[in-house]
Structures are given as structure tokens and as C-alpha cells.
Design an enzyme around this catalytic site. Structure first.
Site, short mmCIF file in Angstrom:
data_model
loop_
_atom_site.label_atom_id
_atom_site.label_comp_id
_atom_site.label_asym_id
_atom_site.label_seq_id
_atom_site.Cartn_x
_atom_site.Cartn_y
_atom_site.Cartn_z
N CYS A 83 0.74 -1.47 -0.14
CA CYS A 83 0.07 -0.55 -0.21
C CYS A 83 0.61 1.24 0.10
O CYS A 83 1.54 1.86 -1.28
CB CYS A 83 -0.99 -0.26 1.26
SG CYS A 83 -2.37 1.33 0.44
N HIS A 178 -3.30 -5.25 1.16
CA HIS A 178 -2.99 -5.36 2.69
C HIS A 178 -2.77 -7.10 2.75
O HIS A 178 -3.93 -7.43 3.33
CB HIS A 178 -3.28 -4.98 3.75
CG HIS A 178 -2.79 -3.65 3.85
ND1 HIS A 178 -1.89 -2.54 3.97
CD2 HIS A 178 -3.78 -3.08 3.13
CE1 HIS A 178 -2.06 -1.36 3.85
NE2 HIS A 178 -3.37 -0.88 3.39
N GLU A 180 -1.29 -8.90 4.15
CA GLU A 180 -0.85 -9.32 6.32
C GLU A 180 -2.05 -8.93 6.69
O GLU A 180 -1.82 -9.50 8.31
CB GLU A 180 0.05 -8.16 6.71
CG GLU A 180 0.11 -6.19 6.97
CD GLU A 180 -0.37 -5.75 6.08
OE1 GLU A 180 -0.57 -4.96 5.90
OE2 GLU A 180 0.22 -6.55 4.95
#
Length: 200
Positions: A83, A178, A180
């Protein structure tokens, strides 16, 4: 690197640092946070997390990190940006704030907040040929999009409408989304593969 355990830094000036630390530790990496140039010299790879790209840019200059980061990336340090991290790795930011700079390393042009505000956040399943297997569950939060891809840059993933959201060139990997936050580990694994290849 201690033994066969790669030491991965997460740039910790601002953004979702903890989530990346958790994923990298889950994958068996030795993880440290990086805020100062001396800490950067101690890592084998680096993650630049999501957050506010303009704020990370300003803080990188305040902490004396901008030029060391640019140099490390140019010298081949494996780096993964998510990002805001993708924005900071782009050679060209199409709609940056006045005076905003990037670290560079990816010959791409990126548009910040290409999908609107945080209220316009969304999830999408992306097929990544380089991974095979099941699709990537991608979470987009005030995400950028890649609008120009230079020579030698590999497109790893696009949305259904063709917009580019994951790219790679040599030691530098970037995603608009994202992984994660959805426990998707394959991009971090790809970073670790680059690190081990460089060290061996």
C-alpha cells in the site's frame, strides 16, 4: 544473518508495523523494527508497511533514513512494500502531496488513494500465476494503483478490470493491498526467497 535465519527489518516510522512483524515471525524470520540508518545496515531484507505515504516520507527525512534507504534499495536489498510502501517504492507518484518524495526502485507510476476513501475499502480474490494454488485474499484500504509499468517490471496481479495491483522487479516487490491483515503469507515468503537467494 544468524545461521540460516534471515534478519528482516520492518520500517517502523508509521503504519501497520505489528502485522508484518507477526507474519514474518510466523514464517521463521528474525524480525526487527528499523527507524535509523544503523539499524538498516543490520538487516537482510526490509518491509515498508502501509500507512500514510506522505507521513512516512517526511519522517524518513527527519530520521535521516531517506538516502540510506534509496542507496540500500539501489544496491539490491530485497524490499517488499504494501500500500503506502508501494507508493514509496514507485519511481513516479502521480498525485503526491506538494513536496512528497519516494524512495524509488520500481519503474512504475502509482496513483495514491486510487479507490477513494477508507469507506471505499474492499476485498478481492486475486489469482497470482507466480504462486499457483488458491487465490490471494487481497484487502484494499485507501489503496494505490499502478498506472504505468516500465520495462523489466513484472505484473504479478491485476483486478478484474485490468488495473495493476502487484508488481515486482529484481529485488523489489510491491502490492496495492494488505496481505498481512488476511493472513496471506505468500508475498512475505517471496521476499524471504529473495533474501536467501542473495545471501547464498
Amino acid at each position: 544473518m544468524a545461521g540460516d535465519t534471515p534478519r528482516i527489518g520492518v520500517l517502523a516510522l508509521q503504519g501497520d508495523v505489528r502485522e508484518h512483524v507477526r507474519i514474518l515471525r510466523l514464517l521463521g524470520a528474525a524480525v526487527c523494527t528499523v527507524r535509523r540508518p544503523a539499524e538498516l545496515t543490520e538487516v537482510d531484507g526490509l518491509v515498508i508497511p502501509g500507512g500514510e505515504s506522505s507521513v512516512i516520507d517526511k519522517l524518513s527525512r527527519a530520521f535521516g533514513m531517506r538516502e540510506p534507504l534509496r542507496r540500500a534499495i539501489a544496491e539490491g536489498l530485497p524490499v517488499y512494500g504494501t500500500c503506502a510502501g508501494l507508493i514509496l517504492l514507485a519511481d513516479e507518484v502521480l498525485d503526491g502531496l506538494p513536496g512528497q518524495q519516494s524512495f524509488g526502485g520500481l519503474d512504475v507510476a502509482v496513483r495514491r488513494n486510487a479507490f477513494g476513501s477508507q469507506l471505499d475499502s474492499f476485498e478481492s480474490d486475486l489469482y497470482v500465476d507466480a504462486f499457483g494454488g488458491p487465490p490471494v485474499k487481497a484487502v484494499f484500504i485507501r489503496a494505490p494503483v499502478v498506472e504505468r509499468v516500465g520495462a523489466g517490471v513484472e505484473i504479478l496481479a491485476t483486478l478484474d478490470d485490468g488495473r495493476v495491483v502487484a508488481v515486482e522487479r529484481g529485488n523489489v516487490l510491491g502490492t496495492s493491498f494488505h496481505p498481512e491483515v488476511s493472513d496471506e503469507t505468500r508475498f512475505h515468503e517471496r521476499l524471504l526467497e529473495r533474501v536467501r537467494a542473495r545471501l547464498n
